[in-house]
Write an enzyme that holds these catalytic residues in place. Sequence first.
Site, PDB file in Angstrom:
ATOM      1  CG  HIS A 368     -19.163 -42.044 -41.355  1.00  0.00           C
ATOM      2  ND1 HIS A 368     -18.541 -40.948 -41.184  1.00  0.00           N
ATOM      3  CD2 HIS A 368     -19.445 -42.644 -40.090  1.00  0.00           C
ATOM      4  CE1 HIS A 368     -18.266 -40.818 -40.037  1.00  0.00           C
ATOM      5  NE2 HIS A 368     -18.779 -41.714 -39.076  1.00  0.00           N
ATOM      6  CB  THR A 413     -25.987 -38.806 -39.043  1.00  0.00           C
ATOM      7  OG1 THR A 413     -25.631 -37.550 -38.045  1.00  0.00           O
ATOM      8  CG2 THR A 413     -24.966 -38.774 -40.245  1.00  0.00           C
ATOM      9  CE  LYS A 416     -20.160 -38.518 -38.539  1.00  0.00           C
ATOM     10  NZ  LYS A 416     -21.206 -38.231 -37.573  1.00  0.00           N
ATOM     11  CB  THR A 446     -35.490 -30.087 -25.725  1.00  0.00           C
ATOM     12  OG1 THR A 446     -35.747 -29.949 -24.229  1.00  0.00           O
ATOM     13  CG2 THR A 446     -36.078 -29.109 -26.510  1.00  0.00           C
TER      14      THR A 446
END
Length: 672
Positions: A368, A413, A416, A446
């Site tokens: 975040h 990530t 986000k 995959t």
Amino acid sequence: MDKLANLAKFKATCPYLGRTKTSTLRTLCTSASPRFPAVSKLTVKATKCPVMGPALHIRSNQMVAGYASLAGSAEFAKIPEHQGINKPSPADAQKCPHASKALAAARMAEDLAHAKKAKTAKAAPKPEAASAAGCPFHAASTSEAKPKGAVPGGFDYEKFYADELEKKHQDASYRYFNNINRLANKFPIAHTGNIQDEVEVWCANDYLGMGNNPVVLETMHRTLDQYGHGAGGTRNIAGNTGMHLALEEELASLHRKPAALVFSSCYVANDATLATLGTKLPGCVYFSDTMNHASMIQGMRHSTAKRVLFKHNDLQDLEMKLAQYPKETPKIIAFESVYSMCGSVGPIKEICDLAEQYGALTFLDEVHAVGLYGPRGAGVAEHLDYEAHKAAGQSPNTIPGSVMDRIDIISGTLGKAYGAVGGYIAGSNDFVDMIRSYASGFIFTTSLPPANMAGARASISYQKEFNGDRQLKQINVRDLKSRFESLDIPVIPGPSHIVPVLVGDPTLTRLASDELLAKHNVYVQAINYPTVARGEERLRFTVTPGHNAEQIARLSRAVDQTFTELGIKRTSDWRKLGGHAGVGLEDSKPVEPIWSDGQLGLLDGTAPAVLRPGQKRFVDPRAVRVTREKFDDLLGPYVEPAVAVDSLSTDLSLSAPSSLAASLPAGVSTSA
């Protein structure tokens, strides 16, 4: 939109409504029928009822006689004139409120009629299938698939499922998924299950609005045309593309680490990495913050290594527990930079000090924070040495002694602030190679499609070059927090961009979310247990650079009205009770935000301006040019098209280059 609250009145009189769970009714009344999109699934079901069916038939005829009577092709363009409105061009006729209502009425009447015909066209049911009252909902529907019953003497699996779900309903922790479809050309606006029903999104994790950034979309379109959709396999079998390798190089450079590895999500990245480390390191002990994300907790559990919990952000508790183990024992301190549900920030530098003192590795989750902090968007670890990293520019080389250099493993990530999908880790070459070689969560899945990898890389590249989105987001966050504070709205204090508003009751939290959506067209998701502790239920608002001043002001008024109507406790109420979850505590001091006034440009007049209604977001041409050049090797040099190639790209705005040109300031060239 069908209002769920209205259905509660009829639960006692309608056997179907009375028997059906609230969660099912919510889904039915907020989902458009796939066959008849102008009406909800619940309305289609109602056409089969002997009571509601005829009533709906009458209503559809009334609608045809009203607005819909003017909706024929020859009459449509005359509606604005009938209503005393200057006649727009045919292309704009649907913008007229009267014309749009006519079309909507016509569509609904037509769909109701078709639904009625579809019902009557079916073969008459066998007498034994009908209920005593003739209503198919007075008894279990014979047309719906029945759950398989328990084998005599065997375990009743379906009853077990139903009982477990009932527990969630009883403690108000059942999760409701709203049908929300964010519109690329109208961010932060979305439509619900009814495409005509538009709402403002105030809880998305696309923190910077990069999901609709024009250079990101343009790059994805080009990649899709060049390489197609899927990756074709795992990274080991046909799925290791140039786009994956280039993205990992971009991520390593972002964090000034030797290597990075991309996963299908950061949940998988955390789970696979921590499980692998804990399994392979002999006698490993994890030291985990009590507020760590579920992905980190699961990874440590899957490793079967010993896990020691320390109180949230409590350095004294952490040191006391570290000191209980010999220095030679392998240890990993797992923690986050920004804790997403409360907005607190981990003491990164101080934890690095303890790790060095007691011989531990540091695993920092920047999920975040990446994209949002630091001069290049590398996260809070970068932000703590803001000026040093700003001076170093885009060099991939580490800055010895910096906080980011001292962190051993960083996870982040792409889904986000970067508006894409996927997760990753960054660290030393051998560490990353070991995870690549042993982590089943990486090996046996995959790989993500090349277009997604290209879009993520374009987003990272753009944000590395342009600081304005980060600054504007933080300015908007300050504005909303200030407005809430002036209205006595209980914001859980924190230095980050998260705006958590304490409600403290699961039912009230759900009601507040529903009220904001139904009455104010504001979508903010209720956050209940187990995401947060019981009694700390909240609404979690996320502000983006794309929210304008009027929207922020309107939101604060809507939340204020909702709190009043539902009788939700304010900050002053929590203070009288001695405070709760950081709200209303005695002798509490203002929390200093991570971004200083100087870093936001508030001291030298360089801060970006908050958007006004109707104003488009600024797209930085230099960041666009740099980003395009990075794809020359795989996609070739970008060429600005002189004209739209065909009517499809013109009419539907599917041409990414055209959308980019429209987003840039007047007089700025988009060519490389």
